[in-house]
Design a protein around this motif. Structure first.
Motif, PDB file in Angstrom:
ATOM      1  N   PRO A  24       0.802  -1.229   0.000  1.00  0.00           N
ATOM      2  CA  PRO A  24       0.000   0.000   0.000  1.00  0.00           C
ATOM      3  C   PRO A  24       0.836   1.281   0.000  1.00  0.00           C
ATOM      4  O   PRO A  24       0.354   2.336  -0.383  1.00  0.00           O
ATOM      5  CB  PRO A  24      -0.824  -0.109   1.280  1.00  0.00           C
ATOM      6  N   GLY A  25       2.100   1.165   0.417  1.00  0.00           N
ATOM      7  CA  GLY A  25       2.980   2.328   0.437  1.00  0.00           C
ATOM      8  C   GLY A  25       3.730   2.563  -0.861  1.00  0.00           C
ATOM      9  O   GLY A  25       4.364   3.611  -1.025  1.00  0.00           O
ATOM     10  N   GLY A  30       3.430   9.187  -8.216  1.00  0.00           N
ATOM     11  CA  GLY A  30       3.945  10.025  -7.143  1.00  0.00           C
ATOM     12  C   GLY A  30       3.151   9.982  -5.845  1.00  0.00           C
ATOM     13  O   GLY A  30       3.379  10.806  -4.963  1.00  0.00           O
ATOM     14  N   ARG A  31       2.237   9.023  -5.736  1.00  0.00           N
ATOM     15  CA  ARG A  31       1.381   8.952  -4.551  1.00  0.00           C
ATOM     16  C   ARG A  31       1.256   7.503  -4.094  1.00  0.00           C
ATOM     17  O   ARG A  31       1.037   6.621  -4.926  1.00  0.00           O
ATOM     18  CB  ARG A  31       0.007   9.495  -4.916  1.00  0.00           C
ATOM     19  N   PRO A  32       1.371   7.223  -2.774  1.00  0.00           N
ATOM     20  CA  PRO A  32       1.208   5.847  -2.297  1.00  0.00           C
ATOM     21  C   PRO A  32      -0.161   5.283  -2.696  1.00  0.00           C
ATOM     22  O   PRO A  32      -1.169   5.999  -2.703  1.00  0.00           O
ATOM     23  CB  PRO A  32       1.328   5.972  -0.780  1.00  0.00           C
ATOM     24  N   LEU A  33      -0.166   3.999  -3.028  1.00  0.00           N
ATOM     25  CA  LEU A  33      -1.403   3.347  -3.451  1.00  0.00           C
ATOM     26  C   LEU A  33      -2.531   3.554  -2.453  1.00  0.00           C
ATOM     27  O   LEU A  33      -3.665   3.853  -2.836  1.00  0.00           O
ATOM     28  CB  LEU A  33      -1.155   1.854  -3.672  1.00  0.00           C
ATOM     29  N   LEU A  95      -5.397  -0.298  -5.278  1.00  0.00           N
ATOM     30  CA  LEU A  95      -6.207  -0.097  -6.487  1.00  0.00           C
ATOM     31  C   LEU A  95      -5.859   1.254  -7.122  1.00  0.00           C
ATOM     32  O   LEU A  95      -6.498   2.269  -6.835  1.00  0.00           O
ATOM     33  CB  LEU A  95      -7.698  -0.150  -6.127  1.00  0.00           C
ATOM     34  N   PRO A  96      -4.857   1.307  -7.998  1.00  0.00           N
ATOM     35  CA  PRO A  96      -4.374   2.601  -8.483  1.00  0.00           C
ATOM     36  C   PRO A  96      -5.342   3.373  -9.371  1.00  0.00           C
ATOM     37  O   PRO A  96      -5.205   4.589  -9.511  1.00  0.00           O
ATOM     38  CB  PRO A  96      -3.111   2.231  -9.265  1.00  0.00           C
ATOM     39  N   PHE A  97      -6.313   2.700  -9.983  1.00  0.00           N
ATOM     40  CA  PHE A  97      -7.189   3.385 -10.925  1.00  0.00           C
ATOM     41  C   PHE A  97      -8.597   3.628 -10.380  1.00  0.00           C
ATOM     42  O   PHE A  97      -9.456   4.131 -11.092  1.00  0.00           O
ATOM     43  CB  PHE A  97      -7.260   2.600 -12.241  1.00  0.00           C
TER      44      PHE A  97
END
Length: 191
Positions: A24-25, A30-33, A95-97
């Protein structure tokens, strides 16, 4: 108007397929998941993160399952102790999207049933990308002794929702992470 809901993000897994890294990190764009997932539930009354405390989530309440890393069902049980709204978004921390519009669509699809889950391009339910009527989920957990989210959630007969942009895509492997970082939300090879 969006239904009143809380969010429960499971972010304490062992990430074996990523060599035990803090999944999750890991950053995408450029942003944690886990921060990306939390951004998808801006209307949540409570944000419960099951996993170790981490910066970047000032409104989150952090809880741990017993034992830590015990799996998704114990993690869900721990997270549900903080849920008070009539609906809860149950989400993986990778869940990146996923976006707020996807969660809103799930909430709309869920009513008047027990819940709704995202369905991937292969037609498979994604149990950690859904919303649930809190009372139904609590009732199901009370009578469940298994370890599988499928075994717990499938009997609730959720609505399945397929949305464009692969909001269900998760980062389980280094290849998944590479694809997310490259902005490739398409389906993984059939497993």
């Amino acid at each position: 108007m969006t239904a009143r809901h809380d969010a429960c993000i499971l972010a304490g897994g062992l990430a074996r397929r990523l060599g035990g890294r803090d999944k999750p990190g890991l950053e995408v764009g450029g942003r944690p998941l886990v921060e990306r997932v939390a951004a998808a539930v801006p209307g949540a009354e409570r944000l419960i993160v099951v996993g170790p405390p981490r910066p970047g989530l000032p409104r989150a309440v952090f809880v741990r399952e017993d034992p830590p890393g015990g799996g998704p069902v114990p993690a869900l049980r721990a997270g549900m102790t903080g849920v008070g709204a009539p609906w809860v978004a149950l989400l993986a921390g990778d869940l990146p999207f996923l976006a707020a519009g996807h969660v809103a669509a799930l909430l709309e699809a869920a009513s008047p049933g027990a819940g709704a889950v995202l369905v991937d391009d292969g037609g498979r339910e994604q149990w950690l990308a859904g919303v649930w009527r809190t009372a139904e989920l609590v009732r199901a957990l009370a009578g469940y002794e298994g370890r599988s989210l499928h075994g717990l959630l499938a009997p609730l007969n959720p609505a399945g929702l397929h949305l464009p942009g692969a909001p269900w895509f998760d980062c389980d492997t280094q290849e998944d992470l590479r694809r997310a970082r490259d902005g490739e939300p398409g389906a993984r090879a059939q497993e």
